[in-house]
Design a protein around this motif. Structure first.
Motif, PDB file in Angstrom:
ATOM      1  N   SER A  29       0.826  -1.198   0.000  1.00 18.81           N
ATOM      2  CA  SER A  29       0.000   0.000   0.000  1.00 18.81           C
ATOM      3  C   SER A  29       0.863   1.251   0.000  1.00 18.81           C
ATOM      4  O   SER A  29       2.030   1.235   0.411  1.00 18.81           O
ATOM      5  N   LEU A  30       0.292   2.359  -0.439  1.00 18.02           N
ATOM      6  CA  LEU A  30       1.012   3.631  -0.404  1.00 18.02           C
ATOM      7  C   LEU A  30       1.327   4.027   1.029  1.00 18.02           C
ATOM      8  O   LEU A  30       2.370   4.625   1.298  1.00 18.02           O
ATOM      9  N   LYS A  31       0.445   3.690   1.958  1.00 15.82           N
ATOM     10  CA  LYS A  31       0.707   3.976   3.361  1.00 15.82           C
ATOM     11  C   LYS A  31       1.953   3.237   3.830  1.00 15.82           C
ATOM     12  O   LYS A  31       2.817   3.813   4.511  1.00 15.82           O
ATOM     13  N   GLY A  58       7.185   9.430  -7.070  1.00 16.12           N
ATOM     14  CA  GLY A  58       6.667  10.766  -6.872  1.00 16.12           C
ATOM     15  C   GLY A  58       5.384  10.776  -6.073  1.00 16.12           C
ATOM     16  O   GLY A  58       5.159  11.664  -5.241  1.00 16.12           O
ATOM     17  N   LYS A  59       4.538   9.783  -6.299  1.00 16.81           N
ATOM     18  CA  LYS A  59       3.287   9.684  -5.530  1.00 16.81           C
ATOM     19  C   LYS A  59       3.594   9.361  -4.073  1.00 16.81           C
ATOM     20  O   LYS A  59       2.970   9.905  -3.154  1.00 16.81           O
ATOM     21  N   VAL A  60       4.583   8.494  -3.856  1.00 23.39           N
ATOM     22  CA  VAL A  60       5.006   8.188  -2.498  1.00 23.39           C
ATOM     23  C   VAL A  60       5.591   9.428  -1.830  1.00 23.39           C
ATOM     24  O   VAL A  60       5.300   9.729  -0.666  1.00 23.39           O
ATOM     25  N   ALA A  61       6.395  10.188  -2.575  1.00 18.78           N
ATOM     26  CA  ALA A  61       6.998  11.407  -2.031  1.00 18.78           C
ATOM     27  C   ALA A  61       5.927  12.428  -1.647  1.00 18.78           C
ATOM     28  O   ALA A  61       6.048  13.119  -0.629  1.00 18.78           O
ATOM     29  N   LEU A  62       4.886  12.544  -2.447  1.00 19.48           N
ATOM     30  CA  LEU A  62       3.768  13.419  -2.106  1.00 19.48           C
ATOM     31  C   LEU A  62       3.117  12.980  -0.800  1.00 19.48           C
ATOM     32  O   LEU A  62       2.778  13.806   0.055  1.00 19.48           O
ATOM     33  N   SER A  63       2.949  11.674  -0.652  1.00 12.64           N
ATOM     34  CA  SER A  63       2.348  11.133   0.566  1.00 12.64           C
ATOM     35  C   SER A  63       3.209  11.424   1.784  1.00 12.64           C
ATOM     36  O   SER A  63       2.700  11.773   2.861  1.00 12.64           O
ATOM     37  N   VAL A  64       4.528  11.297   1.628  1.00 17.29           N
ATOM     38  CA  VAL A  64       5.449  11.599   2.728  1.00 17.29           C
ATOM     39  C   VAL A  64       5.370  13.084   3.086  1.00 17.29           C
ATOM     40  O   VAL A  64       5.232  13.458   4.258  1.00 17.29           O
ATOM     41  N   ALA A  65       5.452  13.938   2.077  1.00 12.72           N
ATOM     42  CA  ALA A  65       5.455  15.385   2.319  1.00 12.72           C
ATOM     43  C   ALA A  65       4.169  15.857   2.980  1.00 12.72           C
ATOM     44  O   ALA A  65       4.179  16.801   3.777  1.00 12.72           O
TER      45      ALA A  65
END
Length: 221
Positions: A29-31, A58-65
């Motif tokens: 999962s992205l989480k 990039g999608k993971v980085a957005l989730s982290v940010a």
């Protein structure tokens, strides 16, 4: 990219679960991938860092940010998968799902999404990395991760958004409508004539953009 940046910066490359040298896992999962990034930051005790993500990363980085972690000073998004479902025709999704581990299909796919020439040895590394990801990770991204919608809110960290002018996977218009509205402070750079594989198609240009953005963290915005 690391070869071009490591003389000026400490570079840490993370292989997501099921990709590269990372082992398979019970969740893709992205989480889970977001928590993996934060765990690496904590394990390495990175007090100040720039987070870079390309495509899925990039999608993971957005989730982290979006979690506003302490120490994150700059964000770089290179042709990022958007926080909304990634546009993909059903037939193409089915083709990719059934092509895992097939070299000829991987070769065709990567040629079709690039526009500028890539050196043969670098393209070979790309193919080998593509082929050795786990079937479960490959399937999870195509069936769930790429379709997931992230609840981002506004991301306040200064962001460099890099797009390929001719990217057939994540077109510029998608970045402008689905990614940019979540960024309060960002600069958009468009690589002329480039497709989706920007770290390979325009490595030198992208590295210089990253370096300038990272070094600006030492100055007052």
């Amino acid at each position: 990219m690391i070869r071009l940046l490591e003389r000026r910066f400490r570079c840490v490359a993370l292989d997501q679960r099921g990709f590269g040298d990372s082992s398979a896992a019970d969740s893709y999962s992205l989480k889970a991938m977001t928590e993996d990034v934060l765990a690496v930051v904590n394990t390495l005790n990175l007090e100040r860092y720039v987070l870079i993500g390309h495509s899925m990363g990039g999608k993971v980085a957005l989730s982290v940010a979006a979690r506003q972690p302490a120490g994150l000073e700059r964000l770089v998004l290179i042709a990022p998968s958007p926080p909304t479902p990634e546009p993909m025709e059903p037939a193409e999704r089915a083709r990719l799902l059934h092509s895992h581990g097939d070299r000829e299909t991987a070769l065709k796919t990567n040629h079709s999404i690039s526009r500028l020439p890539v050196a043969d040895d670098e393209f070979e590394v790309l193919l080998e990395d593509n082929l050795r990801c786990s079937a479960a990770a490959w399937q999870a991204w195509l069936e769930r991760g790429s379709r997931e919608t992230l609840e981002l809110g506004m991301i306040n960290v200064p962001t460099l958004l890099i797009a390929g002018e001719l990217d057939p996977v994540i077109p510029l218009e998608l970045l402008q409508t689905a990614v940019a509205p979540h960024l309060t402070r960002f600069r958009l750079e468009i690589i002329a004539g480039a497709g989706h594989l920007l770290p390979l198609e325009a490595a030198g240009h992208v590295a210089e953009l990253i370096a300038a953005h990272a070094l600006s963290a030492t100055r007052v915005d």
